[in-house]
Enzyme design. Sequence first.
Site, PDB file in Angstrom:
ATOM      1  CG  ASP A 402      -1.786   1.179   1.360  1.00 26.76           C
ATOM      2  OD1 ASP A 402      -2.681   1.318   0.516  1.00 26.76           O
ATOM      3  OD2 ASP A 402      -1.604   1.982   2.313  1.00 26.76           O
ATOM      4  CD  GLU A 438      -2.178   2.176  -3.443  1.00 26.74           C
ATOM      5  OE1 GLU A 438      -3.353   2.439  -3.736  1.00 26.74           O
ATOM      6  OE2 GLU A 438      -1.766   2.151  -2.267  1.00 26.74           O
TER       7      GLU A 438
END
Length: 769
Positions: A402, A438
């Site tokens: 993330d 990401e």
Amino acid sequence: MSETREHGVVPAPLLPAPAAAPVPPPAGAADREADSAAEVAAARPEPRRATVWPGSPQPLGARFHTGPDGRAGTNFALWAAGAESVELCLFDADGTETRAPLTELTHEMWHGFLPGVLPGQRYGYRVDGRWDPWTGARWNPAKLLLDPYARAVDGDFRLVPEVYGHVRDWPEPEVADTVRDNRDSAPYVPKGVVVDDDDDWEDDHRPKTPWSDSVIYELHVRGFTRTHPDIPPELRGTYAGLAHPAAIAHLTRLGVTAVELLPVHHFAHEEHLERKGLRNYWGYNSIGYFAPHAAYSASGTRGEQVGEFKRMVRALHAAGIEVILDVVYNHTAEGGEGGPTLSLRGIDNRGYYRLQQDARRYADYTGCGNTLSVVQPHVLRLITDSLRYWVTEMGVDGFRFDLAAALARSMHDVDMLSPFLAVIAQDPVLRRVKLIAEPWDVGSGGYQVGAFPPLWTEWNDRFRDTVRDYWRGAAGDVRDLAYRLSGSSDLYDWGGRRPYASVNFVTAHDGFTLRDLVSYERKHNAANGEDGRDGTDNNRSWNCGAEGPTDDPAVAALRRRQIHNLLSTLLLSTGVPMLVAGDEMGRTQGGNNNAYCQDNATSWVDWSLAGDPAWSALTDLAARLIGLRRAHPVLRRGGFFSGLAHAPEGLRDLAWFGPRGEEMTDEDWFAPGCTLGMFLSGQEIPQRDARGEPVLDDSFLLVAHAGPRPAAFALPGAPWATAYELLVDTALEDQAAAPDLPPVAGGGVVRVPERSVRLYRACGGGAIG
């Protein structure tokens, strides 16, 4: 009683922040500090004490083993460089606390061995040191802290005032975070649990699926099985539920090769959500990087969750399915300076977090209040130790990071030679697993799509945006679509990277579901309680003529076709496709595009759709397309297209055609258009099998037409093919009910329905000059 005495607080030495005027302490602060400390000490029962042997500084965390005299016990080790003292706190079943001072300090690690401490023992730490928020020092021994290396966590965080290191309602709010709260937080926070790690994984067989063969299925452990009728109620929403044969049967029927689990590191719920009666559902609020989230365990939370997670991994591996974890190492649940003191902040705030020049404030590249200081060796060690643990002892096969750009920042800027990326690249365990970035964060220069180094794959939001725009009629031309269909070489064809560097997706957990993408043009997030401020307004969606649910059969049919188009584009593109759980069954969130706090039917997979005839054809189509990918290497190429023939007598490996059946010219590419043909030559695959033989396959023609009216399309003739066999037509509601049509001769003109995808298998073919 004074305000200070009610809270049991100690004001900080209110030193000036850098480049700021001095802020004086509140009047009478010294007297009230003494009164407060005395009152709190008198009210708190004297805890029991335990004898501690020296133990070892390695490894960090709580490790059960046999001690120096043959007695079983547990070694505890904690990195806390700036602390003045550390107390290990053990808790009985009734909450009675026993304290064990750790007096051994080796290389900034406090450690000790406690004989007789066995698996299942609950524990935490109290760490003392200076309280001086102006310089970033926020030690407070009244706060029980979770061990960053705890392998299991028991209990919930209750975000009451006692769990904050500072007085939240201090009458001068501008300096409230500088006033220390001395009330004990132990009754309101969970405890770490000693776990016996005795699993050797000898009976496990990792699938080791090559990247080019991978199809990822993003799911939420709780939401995926919460309503599944064939899973026992006590197992729904748990690791055991995901391991149940009924859950695995759906995954194998689809043919996906990996599940990507939304965060399963132990996390906390934010106070603002709890005040609204909501909870953090997605879990991007980690506080325990080694512990499986306890609420997803059906078997217990005193270490049982560890074994349950491992059994889940084994069951998925046995079905040929890899396990990828979505991990959140960029920030923690402690938030900014106004957040609770749960773990790292109280252990060594300055050592774990990035602080601003005004060290009272946090540098926030995540939008969540804080950012871990990955440039610090001990923070980097925490992350890499956690990653290796999940691979070697919990059996997982990879990670999706993330906001990975936040981890790649050196001092300030994103740096692809940063310590984090360098350590991962040379680590003998981590460099062998699947790594997905990401590739952005919320800071300046944080958007890094296409920039991560070889070894990494990336979520490709350019694919998402292009495909959405094309099918809603907003693309203008087909240039960008061609890049996305063929593997996004404009982003990834450098440094030896391959097409599978692109993880292609149309939807993800964040945003509209596939069904909502064609049913809503506006977000409908009222249930989140934020007056529509949350969630993006840039959805790139089209409601097909009506906002939300409709009884209009024409609109409903168009929506189903658009879903088929989006799904087919995703699964027939070069790269690694990622589906979101439930999209293959028409799951809806009612237009909520930010359902992070909806732990209810809004977010859970609705298994009643599996038996709904209106959506069963979609599930069948998804399985059919994944099956075609698996059967045909030309649809999952491991190398980029060259546009050239690999032999004098061969075809070009990739060719683009317009509606006239002629190859696209430069003029065609720049002209407005919504129809594109992509020819993939199965005789020109730059791959060899394990014995060094060329990989050969059928050739295919993909025709995408996003126009509102049917279009005539001339199928390319010789030398490309002598005939074409229709395999997929999204204009059909049910592919299984398609009529058995004869092949169409090369050069023949077909009528392509409005807003549809067709996939043809090419028959025959020869050389092209």
